[in-house]
Enzyme design. Sequence first.
Site, PDB file in Angstrom:
ATOM      1  N   HIS A  76       0.855  -1.193   0.000  1.00 38.67           N
ATOM      2  CA  HIS A  76       0.000   0.000   0.000  1.00 38.67           C
ATOM      3  C   HIS A  76       0.886   1.235   0.000  1.00 38.67           C
ATOM      4  CE1 HIS A  76      -4.238  -1.512   0.992  1.00 38.67           C
ATOM      5  NE2 HIS A  76      -3.520  -2.571   0.687  1.00 38.67           N
ATOM      6  N   TYR A 205      -9.143   5.938   7.092  1.00 34.02           N
ATOM      7  CA  TYR A 205      -9.240   6.309   8.507  1.00 34.02           C
ATOM      8  C   TYR A 205     -10.202   7.490   8.554  1.00 34.02           C
ATOM      9  CZ  TYR A 205      -5.004   3.569   9.637  1.00 34.02           C
ATOM     10  OH  TYR A 205      -4.081   2.572   9.824  1.00 34.02           O
ATOM     11  N   PRO A 294      -4.300   0.461  18.753  1.00 31.17           N
ATOM     12  CA  PRO A 294      -4.073  -0.071  17.400  1.00 31.17           C
ATOM     13  C   PRO A 294      -4.102   0.951  16.261  1.00 31.17           C
ATOM     14  CG  PRO A 294      -6.311  -0.550  18.114  1.00 31.17           C
ATOM     15  CD  PRO A 294      -5.625   0.107  19.277  1.00 31.17           C
ATOM     16  N   LYS A 298       1.124  -0.057  14.971  1.00 29.63           N
ATOM     17  CA  LYS A 298       2.536  -0.145  15.337  1.00 29.63           C
ATOM     18  C   LYS A 298       2.893  -1.403  16.141  1.00 29.63           C
ATOM     19  CE  LYS A 298       4.589   3.148  13.423  1.00 29.63           C
ATOM     20  NZ  LYS A 298       4.212   2.485  12.171  1.00 29.63           N
ATOM     21  N   TYR A 386       4.192   6.176   9.875  1.00 23.32           N
ATOM     22  CA  TYR A 386       3.343   5.039   9.494  1.00 23.32           C
ATOM     23  C   TYR A 386       4.156   3.955   8.785  1.00 23.32           C
ATOM     24  CZ  TYR A 386      -1.143   2.855   8.268  1.00 23.32           C
ATOM     25  OH  TYR A 386      -2.206   1.997   8.169  1.00 23.32           O
TER      26      TYR A 386
HETATM   27  C1  PHB Z   1      -6.127  -3.992  10.572  1.00 22.73           C
HETATM   28  O1  PHB Z   1      -6.319  -4.245   9.388  1.00 22.73           O
HETATM   29  O2  PHB Z   1      -6.411  -4.805  11.472  1.00 22.73           O
HETATM   30  C2  PHB Z   1      -5.572  -2.666  10.954  1.00 22.73           C
HETATM   31  C3  PHB Z   1      -5.081  -1.832   9.966  1.00 22.73           C
HETATM   32  C4  PHB Z   1      -4.595  -0.590  10.311  1.00 22.73           C
HETATM   33  C5  PHB Z   1      -4.603  -0.192  11.620  1.00 22.73           C
HETATM   34  C6  PHB Z   1      -5.069  -1.021  12.613  1.00 22.73           C
HETATM   35  C7  PHB Z   1      -5.569  -2.274  12.276  1.00 22.73           C
HETATM   36  O3  PHB Z   1      -4.157   1.059  11.935  1.00 22.73           O
END
Ligand code: PHB
Length: 393
Positions: A76, A205, A294, A298, A386
């Site tokens: 990505h 997000y 989460p 990280k 990130y």
């Molecule tokens: C996930 O796909 O579980 C996931 C992806 C990004 C995040 C947290 C969890 O920031």
Amino acid sequence: MTTTVRTRVAIIGAGPAGLLLSHLLDEAGIASVVIDQRSRDEIESTIRAGILEQGTVELLDTLGAHSRARTVGHRHDGIELRFEGEGHRIDFAASVGRAVWLYPQHEVLKDLVAARLAAGQDLRFGVTAEGIADAETSRPRVIARDADGQPFEIEAEFVVGSDGSRSIARATVSGSSQGGFFREYPFAWFGILCEAPPSADELIYSNSPDGFALVSQRSDTVQRMYFQCDPDTDTAAFSEEQLWEELQKRVPGTTLKQGPIFQRDVLRFRSFVAHELRRGRVALVGDAAHTVPPTGAKGMNLAIADVRLLADALRRLLLEGDERGLDAYPEKALRRIWKAQHFSWWMTSLLHVAPDATAFDRRRQVGELRTVVESEHGRAFLAEAYCGWPFTD
Ligand code: PHB
């Protein structure tokens, strides 16, 4: 009758950190024994996060064909931040020339278990560590019980606690199993797995007046999504229709592709760093040493970063008799850990709506989001963190 095995490094916990450490030690010719109280099946099916930093993928490349991160996972090159109904892409490639890989943690674990077993690793499932003895001598021991409940001991030159957030090694290292710097959050994530095609090319997000949502993915046919909820939410309290309604209203502008929801869970948010990461011949890595919420994905990446440092310190100790790498381990690891703590806390507070948020707080938050997305430097700050800060060692 106690069964005793002898090795150079005893590793408690066969998560990503413990397994990768055994691999890196093996590459240096250092033998280890890895134990975990769970079964292989439990380890390989625990659903966790799914984003790997570029540096994590590069380290997994050392597993050779066993790592499927690049073949089964997807690269990505950006994410979208959505607020006030508008999407803003953070272009990782343009900002920092790096990327992340969407590859679920349980797949990483399958790769690591297969690779370690193929290499002849002494890896024992169903073995429960009960304590560590003689931590401050050169022959520390792990006191455990095997799958049949029989006493079992590992005598080693070093013990590593990679045994997760309920670590038993932490009490030996930090003086108590709770001892650490700690923060809780007034919200959690309601997570779902569903059978549907992806709703978007990249992760979204989304900050909305109804709270945060994350549209993530697992594969072409399975999707992972989350929405902000109260930490005490009962997963059974929602019908499938209500779940789609909750998710959809938080992602205005995208029509979510729906499908049967086959798993639901509530993820509580905590930030934690143990007071100590090493005592004598015992050290902590991964969730045993720290927990992050989460939001910035990280957790596993930070565990892998610890392992990279500790593996190097153990090579110096056990191959050259040089203790300096080990002495420096906590300070070096903590630099990255606190950066990741900050980033995870910041992404969380940037995107979630606190239950007691005032009209001022909401407007300030939108101001902060604009500060990030409308500035090349703001986007680069997010992208760099990130994708994972470069390793300087
Ligand atoms: C996930 O796909 O579980 C996931 C992806 C990004 C995040 C947290 C969890 O920031």
